[in-house]
Design an enzyme around this catalytic site. Structure first.
Site, short mmCIF file in Angstrom:
data_model
loop_
_atom_site.label_atom_id
_atom_site.label_comp_id
_atom_site.label_asym_id
_atom_site.label_seq_id
_atom_site.Cartn_x
_atom_site.Cartn_y
_atom_site.Cartn_z
N HIS A 197 -5.73 -16.17 -1.15
CA HIS A 197 -6.35 -14.99 -0.56
C HIS A 197 -6.97 -14.14 -1.65
O HIS A 197 -6.34 -13.19 -2.14
CB HIS A 197 -5.32 -14.20 0.26
N HIS B 180 -11.14 -12.72 -2.61
CA HIS B 180 -12.55 -12.72 -2.22
C HIS B 180 -13.40 -12.84 -3.47
O HIS B 180 -13.25 -12.03 -4.40
CB HIS B 180 -12.89 -11.44 -1.46
N HIS C 60 -8.41 -13.21 8.61
CA HIS C 60 -7.76 -11.93 8.39
C HIS C 60 -7.27 -11.44 9.76
O HIS C 60 -7.99 -11.57 10.76
CB HIS C 60 -8.75 -10.90 7.85
N GLU D 272 -4.02 -6.58 9.33
CA GLU D 272 -4.06 -5.87 8.03
C GLU D 272 -3.89 -4.38 8.34
O GLU D 272 -2.83 -3.80 8.10
CB GLU D 272 -5.38 -6.15 7.31
N ASP E 234 -6.44 -10.40 -3.18
CA ASP E 234 -7.46 -9.88 -2.26
C ASP E 234 -8.76 -9.55 -3.02
O ASP E 234 -9.68 -10.36 -3.03
CB ASP E 234 -6.92 -8.68 -1.48
N ASP E 235 -8.84 -8.38 -3.61
CA ASP E 235 -10.05 -7.95 -4.33
C ASP E 235 -9.56 -7.24 -5.60
O ASP E 235 -9.53 -6.00 -5.65
CB ASP E 235 -10.84 -6.96 -3.45
N1 ADE Z 1 -13.03 -8.56 2.78
C1 ADE Z 1 -12.66 -8.39 1.51
N2 ADE Z 1 -11.46 -7.83 1.44
C2 ADE Z 1 -11.04 -7.63 2.71
C3 ADE Z 1 -9.89 -7.09 3.29
N3 ADE Z 1 -8.90 -6.59 2.54
N4 ADE Z 1 -9.81 -7.04 4.62
C4 ADE Z 1 -10.80 -7.53 5.37
N5 ADE Z 1 -11.91 -8.04 4.87
C5 ADE Z 1 -12.03 -8.10 3.55
ZN ZN Z 2 -8.84 -10.30 2.23
#
Ligand code: ADE
Ligand code: ZN
Length: 336
Positions: free
Chosen positions: A21, A23, A203, A206, A284-285
């Site tokens: 997970h 991006h 996803h 969340e 995630d990011d």
């Molecule tokens: N795209 C990138 N990060 C995300 C996240 N945390 N939730 C949903 N879409 C995403």
């Molecule tokens: Zn994500």
């Protein structure tokens, strides 16, 4: 949170692990962001790395999406995608990852940016090939559809994704704001992807409630859920995850950064593990959440008062739940 022993960082780094997970666009760090802005003549949000680091941090999901899509718009030619794929794989490799599954916001690029998916894919694949040859790190791609663009746009994006399936494209996913799921039906997108041999993830749960997770399983046929923390609000959905062996790719740092939980102490990771849900960890990011993969293992260590076997189990889950070929998974498992 109770007091736990210090996190064994060197041990955690040595564990063979996969990151399922993360991006691709959300992995772009400050230096690369500045370089891409200069290359493409875009006014950056700040002029030095410290300023970009500040700008990247936000505590709201809309604020995050604004930054995330700004980064998406900086990725223009195949070499941009090659560079960010290679850079992230090198960083994951440094943290002991043997395999990464990149989510890529395909419908944003294809529909919003009117970009050519074949050329984007060629750049990402070049970065993945380079990292595999130089570092031995394996990688696969999960083009994500964005529900906020509507089902018609999702089908258009999927047209491009499905006509360009290569040996790295393994699944489709769903990411971005999820509140339109009940307006448009994305089930047929997943049916089309499955008919073309792709796997399914999404996803869900969340910021949203447990029904999203149920919907992702029942309507999308999701085999893994990104986040899934909202499932804990409904014991029946927890039971579905456990009985059907559907893993949640959980990112505590992201959940705290974007206010999906009010503090790290409130994060349900320990409850998910106690309930028998299979959990893998992702960043995630990472630069947007001030985290990385090992920091997520540290969060899990603290949240669930883990010992080394607990860390080993999370790493093991990530290998087993990956979509990597079984021979590769077996080879990694024999080293763990
Ligand atoms: N795209 C990138 N990060 C995300 C996240 N945390 N939730 C949903 N879409 C995403
Ligand atoms: Zn994500």
């Amino acid at each position: 949170m109770s007091e736990t022993a210090p996190f064994p960082a060197a041990f955690a780094r040595r564990l063979p692990k996969a990151e399922l997970h993360v991006h691709l666009e959300g992995s772009v760090g400050p230096a690369t962001l500045l370089a891409l802005a200069e290359k493409h003549g875009v006014v950056p949000p700040a002029y030095d790395e410290a300023g970009i680091v500040d700008w990247l941090r936000t505590d709201s999901f809309p604020g995050f999406l604004e930054r995330y899509f700004f980064i998406c718009r900086l990725l223009r030619d195949p070499d941009d995608f090659r560079r960010v794929a290679y850079d992230y794989l090198a960083s994951a490799h440094d943290q002991g990852a043997v395999h990464v599954e990149f989510h890529v916001s395909s419908s944003y690029h294809i529909v919003e940016q009117v970009a050519d998916w074949a050329s984007i894919l060629s750049g990402i694949v070049a970065g993945c090939d380079e990292a595999e040859n130089a570092l031995g790190v394996s990688s696969l791609l999960i083009p994500d559809l964005s529900p906020h663009l509507g089902a018609e746009a999702a089908h258009r994006a999927l047209d491009s994704v499905l006509t360009n399936i290569d040996n790295r494209t393994v699944a489709i996913g769903m990411g971005g704001p999820a509140d339109t799921w009940r307006i448009d039906d994305y089930g047929p997108c997943y049916d089309r992807a499955r008919a073309s041999g792709l796997r399914a993830v999404s996803h869900a749960g969340e910021h949203g409630p447990a029904w999203e997770v149920r919907h992702a399983i029942e309507v999308f046929g999701a085999e893994r859920i990104q986040h899934g923390i909202g499932a804990m609000q409904d014991p029946e959905v927890v039971k579905m995850l456990v009985d059907e062996g559907i893993a949640c790719d959980v990112c505590p740092g992201s959940n705290v950064a974007l206010g999906a939980v009010s503090s790290m102490a409130e994060h349900p990771l320990a409850a998910m593990l106690d309930a028998g849900i299979t959990v893998t960890l992702g960043s995630d990011d990472p630069p947007l959440m001030a985290t990385n993969l090992l920091a997520e293992y540290e969060h899990a260590w603290n949240l669930a008062s883990l010992d080394e076997d607990g860390l080993r189990q999370l790493a093991h889950n990530s290998l087993v739940e990956s979509f990597a070929p079984v021979e590769l998974v077996e080879a990694w498992l024999s080293d763990d």
